[in-house]
Design a protein around this motif. Sequence first.
Motif, PDB file in Angstrom:
ATOM      1  N   GLY A  59      -5.062  17.240  13.178  1.00 19.10           N
ATOM      2  CA  GLY A  59      -4.065  16.950  11.884  1.00 19.10           C
ATOM      3  C   GLY A  59      -3.348  18.073  11.655  1.00 19.10           C
ATOM      4  O   GLY A  59      -3.267  19.302  12.137  1.00 19.10           O
TER       5      GLY A  59
ATOM      6  N   VAL B 123      -2.206   2.696  19.221  1.00 17.72           N
ATOM      7  CA  VAL B 123      -1.707   2.138  18.126  1.00 17.72           C
ATOM      8  C   VAL B 123      -0.402   2.885  17.878  1.00 17.72           C
ATOM      9  O   VAL B 123       0.705   2.081  17.588  1.00 17.72           O
TER      10      VAL B 123
ATOM     11  N   PRO C 290      -3.291   5.936  13.377  1.00 20.98           N
ATOM     12  CA  PRO C 290      -4.114   6.138  12.558  1.00 20.98           C
ATOM     13  C   PRO C 290      -4.592   7.860  12.518  1.00 20.98           C
ATOM     14  O   PRO C 290      -4.049   8.334  13.510  1.00 20.98           O
ATOM     15  N   ALA C 291      -5.265   8.153  11.544  1.00 23.77           N
ATOM     16  CA  ALA C 291      -5.465   9.497  11.583  1.00 23.77           C
ATOM     17  C   ALA C 291      -6.667   9.971  12.694  1.00 23.77           C
ATOM     18  O   ALA C 291      -7.261   9.283  13.187  1.00 23.77           O
ATOM     19  N   GLY C 292      -6.343  11.223  12.971  1.00 24.25           N
ATOM     20  CA  GLY C 292      -7.056  11.707  14.134  1.00 24.25           C
ATOM     21  C   GLY C 292      -5.991  11.997  15.299  1.00 24.25           C
ATOM     22  O   GLY C 292      -6.566  12.617  16.200  1.00 24.25           O
TER      23      GLY C 292
ATOM     24  N   VAL D 127      -0.995  -0.996  -4.508  1.00 27.95           N
ATOM     25  CA  VAL D 127      -2.305  -0.007  -4.392  1.00 27.95           C
ATOM     26  C   VAL D 127      -1.934   1.234  -4.240  1.00 27.95           C
ATOM     27  O   VAL D 127      -0.816   1.653  -3.583  1.00 27.95           O
ATOM     28  N   GLN D 128      -2.619   2.394  -4.435  1.00 30.58           N
ATOM     29  CA  GLN D 128      -2.577   3.847  -3.926  1.00 30.58           C
ATOM     30  C   GLN D 128      -1.271   4.450  -4.483  1.00 30.58           C
ATOM     31  O   GLN D 128      -0.655   4.898  -3.781  1.00 30.58           O
TER      32      GLN D 128
ATOM     33  N   ASN E 182       0.869  -1.166  -0.065  1.00 28.20           N
ATOM     34  CA  ASN E 182       0.056   0.115  -0.008  1.00 28.20           C
ATOM     35  C   ASN E 182       0.887   1.168  -0.213  1.00 28.20           C
ATOM     36  O   ASN E 182       1.412   1.495   0.975  1.00 28.20           O
TER      37      ASN E 182
ATOM     38  N   SER F 190       0.036   4.379  -0.420  1.00 19.02           N
ATOM     39  CA  SER F 190      -0.809   5.647   0.250  1.00 19.02           C
ATOM     40  C   SER F 190      -0.027   6.564   0.705  1.00 19.02           C
ATOM     41  O   SER F 190       0.653   6.314   1.733  1.00 19.02           O
TER      42      SER F 190
ATOM     43  N   GLY G  75      -0.993   8.428   2.762  1.00 21.02           N
ATOM     44  CA  GLY G  75      -1.811   9.022   4.095  1.00 21.02           C
ATOM     45  C   GLY G  75      -3.292   8.955   4.141  1.00 21.02           C
ATOM     46  O   GLY G  75      -3.818   9.707   3.433  1.00 21.02           O
ATOM     47  N   PRO G  76      -4.015   8.393   5.107  1.00 27.88           N
ATOM     48  CA  PRO G  76      -3.483   7.296   6.071  1.00 27.88           C
ATOM     49  C   PRO G  76      -2.692   6.035   5.068  1.00 27.88           C
ATOM     50  O   PRO G  76      -3.118   6.024   4.036  1.00 27.88           O
ATOM     51  N   ALA G  77      -1.815   5.477   5.629  1.00 30.91           N
ATOM     52  CA  ALA G  77      -0.806   4.562   4.996  1.00 30.91           C
ATOM     53  C   ALA G  77      -0.736   3.420   5.665  1.00 30.91           C
ATOM     54  O   ALA G  77      -0.958   3.152   6.837  1.00 30.91           O
ATOM     55  N   ALA G  78       0.248   2.761   5.262  1.00 27.77           N
ATOM     56  CA  ALA G  78       0.657   1.372   5.543  1.00 27.77           C
ATOM     57  C   ALA G  78       0.979   1.178   7.063  1.00 27.77           C
ATOM     58  O   ALA G  78       1.733   2.404   7.478  1.00 27.77           O
ATOM     59  N   LEU G  79       0.702   0.115   7.844  1.00 25.86           N
ATOM     60  CA  LEU G  79       1.153   0.275   9.285  1.00 25.86           C
ATOM     61  C   LEU G  79       2.033  -0.995   9.404  1.00 25.86           C
ATOM     62  O   LEU G  79       1.505  -2.091   8.330  1.00 25.86           O
TER      63      LEU G  79
ATOM     64  N   GLN H 161      -0.934  10.064  10.638  1.00 27.42           N
ATOM     65  CA  GLN H 161      -1.625   9.002   9.539  1.00 27.42           C
ATOM     66  C   GLN H 161      -0.523   8.547   8.413  1.00 27.42           C
ATOM     67  O   GLN H 161      -0.907   8.225   7.183  1.00 27.42           O
TER      68      GLN H 161
END
Lengths: 364, 364
Positions: free
Chosen positions: A75, A249, A203-205, A325-326, A6, A8, A10-14, A198
């Motif tokens: 954010g 997390v 996690p986002a937020g 992906v992404q 992934n 992406s 963001g939000p992105a791979a963990l 993120q």
Amino acid sequence: MSRVFNFSAGPAALPEPVLRQAAEEMLDWQGSGMSVMEMSHRGREFIGICEEAEATLRRLLAVPPHFRILFMQGGGLGENAIVPMNLSGGGAVDVVVTGAWSRKSLAEAGKYADARAAADTRDDGHTSLPPPAQWRLRDGAAYVHVCSNETIHGVEMATLPDLAALGCRAPLVVDCSSHVLSRPVDWSRVGLAFAGAQKNVGPAGLTLVFVREDLLGRALAICPSAFDYRLVADNGSMFNTPPTYGIYVAGLVFRWIEAEGGVAEMDRRADARAARVYGCIDGSGGFYVNRVQRTARSRMNLPFFLADERLQDDFLAGAKAAGLVQLKGHKSVGGLRASLYNAMPMAGVEALVDYLADFQRRRG
Amino acid sequence: MSRVFNFSAGPAALPEPVLRQAAEEMLDWQGSGMSVMEMSHRGREFIGICEEAEATLRRLLAVPPHFRILFMQGGGLGENAIVPMNLSGGGAVDVVVTGAWSRKSLAEAGKYADARAAADTRDDGHTSLPPPAQWRLRDGAAYVHVCSNETIHGVEMATLPDLAALGCRAPLVVDCSSHVLSRPVDWSRVGLAFAGAQKNVGPAGLTLVFVREDLLGRALAICPSAFDYRLVADNGSMFNTPPTYGIYVAGLVFRWIEAEGGVAEMDRRADARAARVYGCIDGSGGFYVNRVQRTARSRMNLPFFLADERLQDDFLAGAKAAGLVQLKGHKSVGGLRASLYNAMPMAGVEALVDYLADFQRRRG
């Protein structure tokens, strides 16, 4: 089950071990009979989780004792207002514009302060980094803002500017959202740094804020209490209910980084990942193009283009079919983008490089 | 593994089926190969999750089309500033003070507006609800603020005030954080309602805002863009990166409520839970005491006291040993508190009532 790679922004791979532990502990955190999501933020269990997350983060980045670490919400876009509400005093703010994110910071700071661009690389499409010696810094500015990694334009500062050496006494504010924890930080050059979680954190937020203690207590009267750094710091990030699960997390991610070898190892891996992908782009004979000057290139966010943009939809469809992906670029710049955060394993990079080569072989 | 009964006022217990599903999908959401935490908020998968959460919430509460539902950050304390920054226009704001939360709202609104208490039950220790006909409402007020369930003082409005019937044309702002989704809402009486998620909805860090469309676009110039309702609404709650995982878990909670019979069933269960615990307190011959007037009592948050407060530590230790946790009262009022949110099963209520009776038998 088959996990994808992934890319992406963001939000992105963990890290997969983090997700596994979160899943295992979801109904019963360490015998408490509760999910972390269900814990009172005032309870012994969660306070322990929060303190450990902060302590691990402090160790990882060698954050000095005169810096406070705050867990906040809103954010990067939130901080674009929260920083000037806390630090500008309504005075002058100098912003170094190196891409979309610092430009947003400049615009938002203008609501609260006399904000100006100390430099702006718009004319070269944000493909360079303006040398600090050429920045137009004002005497008496409340702070100087930089975005040390531009997620959209793929420009990264390998080192932070030394404002004192430039004769500037203003504190440096650093938006390090998209490369925090990928390299060491020279805190002697920093007044405040912030990062949306993120990308490299969780996690986002959740937003991380690192703030020098002498900068607390300067908020404008119109600063919401929930976003007043002094109140947040004095209440151990629990002036209002913090994003508890995000902190948990993030704490797992911090421990994962430590177990993998710390920020020095993340730094080494970031070099290795970026070298592999830029090498493939630069070696493609112009089939793939990255326009950023080499010394300004980001190791985290690699925007690139197909010289023949008509191939892009096929490129993305083939990538997805291959479990990559992404990879679509940000809508404001178009093209493609590979974000290679801490959690991206080398196997993902190799799969991407193989796909780039294969696609060029078939369509080049 | 043994799950406890968790009476925390928030973050609070979540339905066990929701936690199970979240755990099962942690590494691979429905064949996507990604955790929801890892999904771009701009991607097809997450947009679907977000749209479904919003649609389910809209069905559950019969939210009319001329209300927008926003997923925001900052919780109730954040909204205490965000609401007046968006709606006050710097004018008059009338706040009905019925406990600690509406008092905080009054103080914070005073930063942005001419905020006054339209009523204040401080003299009776916030154990009553002042009749709307007695509220001192000002002509031309920008809005009237009520907290429809006071989490700390345990006071709840069974119905919302009908401001129009009082001759007041101001929109009603409702902080319904701690009882949202436990009873139907008469939207004809509401201008804006907000709720921190961490009681009846999901993880801390997500805030629900329901806002009538005609109230958008009134933000003060100093309102941060990330908290400008107009911008948030126009961007489908994605002006900045929303708390994606929180929205996902909230969506699972919404579906759980729907599967259990909807808000009507939550309403019925709230009656049954509260009747059982208040019955036990009122039937204890003064061993346990709740001081709130019966018609003002909250079904969600039940503060109570031991007549002999020296027994409190033993009470809490025994409760914990019996798997009943987070029964300590808020530090500002002391005593004990049982929060009985939607996710609290009747088995938890029966266990609490059994313990209350048993403790009284042994120590009364």
